[in-house]
Design a protein around this motif. Structure first.
Motif: not given
Ligand code: SF4
Ligand code: SF4
Length: 404
Positions: A293, A298-300, A307-310, A321, A341-343, A346-347
């Motif tokens: 990550r 990452c949005l955090i 954000c914890d979509k991952c 996350h 992940c929306p970004k 980020a991952l």
């Molecule tokens: S989904 Fe992406 S942006 Fe959201 S916490 Fe996980 S790595 Fe960060």
């Protein structure tokens, strides 16, 4: 090598070349395609040559009607689903072929359908003993050489790309996913155990692995040649099939537990019971590729958002996350977290120095490991079983009486 094995191998390798080509690595694609074509033609084995022709035509047709599939421009989840289903279908056909071959042998008829050697992948203990024989005695088994090849293939995937074999290739993992979805249709809520039960349950698979390693490593080196020449080893595949076809009460209870676990929680079988999963989990700590990550994107950290979509997308319940590098032995490199992940940046599934592997790249890597090694083993004469049909026909009549 049977026709189904040849076709799966040719399809997977041709598709890898297609993916390489469309990912812009044209010279790599030409070199790999030339090597594979040369190897297959030099085998002078018509099913393999015919399968290569069918695979090339199939991929060319796919390129016309399903260009995103042929070019590998699918999202990771679709790519993984496609790979899993192709391999599961292939294993199903191999199972049918094995059953027909065995039924003919049992009836005393010389089989007109050959035994698929890849079925030896279900003999991991035999594979382990064979690898020990190769290393310690320089002996190559003649009865089930594919068992050692397939075990090596699986171990290599773990060393290079974490438990991607579990997440992308294992037909049992796919069957577990369907069972879990079926259960969810009737009982909607997640039935996750508390952490204090989850951890000891996860250790169960390591205990099973220890027991299997004890059998392989505990066998005295000098008794290995005797085992490899024994009647038991010659029909180890049939004994294994008999174990599943005519299960005793204890076996049935074990099957019930396995099915229950798979339906109870996602990847329940892989997480708690599968010794292969345990072995790959241990090897996966050495894998240079991991989910990583980037705090920069990452949005955090970059936007101070929650954000914890991952983590919510992760079937292994890993808290993605909260971590920078996912080292967990439960990570199956399924890339669901990346898809969720929306970004975009980020991952990644990448090495420590930033070399990234996309879903397309992982498919190429997996296919290269899983199919090039068997192809070269076949060309080198280390794939096909040399056990005479007459011997198997005789031994299958006395299956119950043959022991270790
Ligand atoms: S989904 Fe992406 S942006 Fe959201 S916490 Fe996980 S790595 Fe960060
Ligand atoms: S961390 Fe990502 S790649 Fe690993 S199991 Fe979870 S979702 Fe799959």
């Amino acid at each position: 090598m049977s026709f189904i094995e040849s076709l799966t191998l040719a399809l997977a390798l041709t598709y890898s070349v297609s993916l390489l080509y469309w990912s812009g690595k044209k010279w790599g694609a030409f070199a790999t395609g030339g090597l594979i074509t040369g190897a297959i033609i030099s085998s002078l084995y018509w099913p393999l040559i015919a399968a290569l022709g069918i695979a090339v035509i199939g991929i060319a047709i796919g390129r016309k009607f399903q260009p995103t599939v042929a070019q590998g421009e699918l999202r990771a989840n679709h790519m993984r689903d496609g790979v899993q289903h192709l391999l599961a279908l292939s294993m199903l056909l191999v199972g049918v072929q094995f059953t027909v071959n065995s039924a003919l042998l049992k009836a005393g008829i010389t089989p007109w359908l050959m035994r698929p050697d890849v079925g030896d992948a279900f003999l991991p203990i035999a594979g382990g003993i064979e690898i020990k024989a190769i290393i310690s005695l320089g002996i190559w088994d003649q009865n089930h050489p594919a068992a050692a090849v397939m075990l090596t293939v699986v171990l290599l995937t773990g060393l290079l790309c974490k438990r991607a074999f579990c997440g992308w290739a294992c037909p049992l993992g796919l069957a577990g996913e369907y069972l879990y979805k079926l259960r969810k249709r009737f009982i909607k809520q997640e039935l996750l155990p508390p952490a204090w039960i989850d951890w000891p349950l996860r250790m169960l698979k390591y205990l099973l692995l220890l027991a299997l390693l004890y059998i392989v490593l505990g066998m005295p080196t000098m008794s290995i040649p005797g085992y490899l020449n024994s009647n038991y080893h010659k029909i180890a595949d049939l004994k294994m099939a008999l174990f599943f076809i005519t299960p005793g009460l204890v076996t049935l209870i074990c099957f019930g537990i396995i099915l229950g676990l798979a339906a109870w929680r996602r990847q329940g079988f892989c997480r708690y019971i599968c010794p292969y999963g345990a072995l790959l989990g241990l090897l996966s700590f050495l894998s240079p590729l991991k989910i990583r990550r980037s705090t920069q994107h990452c949005l955090i950290e970059s936007k101070g958002m929650n954000c914890d979509k991952c983590s919510r997308a992760c079937p292994a319940n890993i808290s993605v996350h909260n971590q920078i590098n996912i080292r967990s032995d439960e990570c199956q490199a399924c890339m669901r977290c990346i898809s969720a992940c929306p970004k975009k940046e980020a991952l990644h599934f990448s090495t420590r120095n930033g070399w990234k592997l996309s879903a397309r790249g992982l498919t190429i890597m997996l296919f290269a490991i899983m199919f090039l090694l068997p192809l070269f083993a076949y060309l080198g004469g280390f794939w096909h079983s040399e056990t005479p049909v007459e011997a198997r026909m005789y031994l299958i009549q006395h299956l119950d009486r043959i022991g270790h």
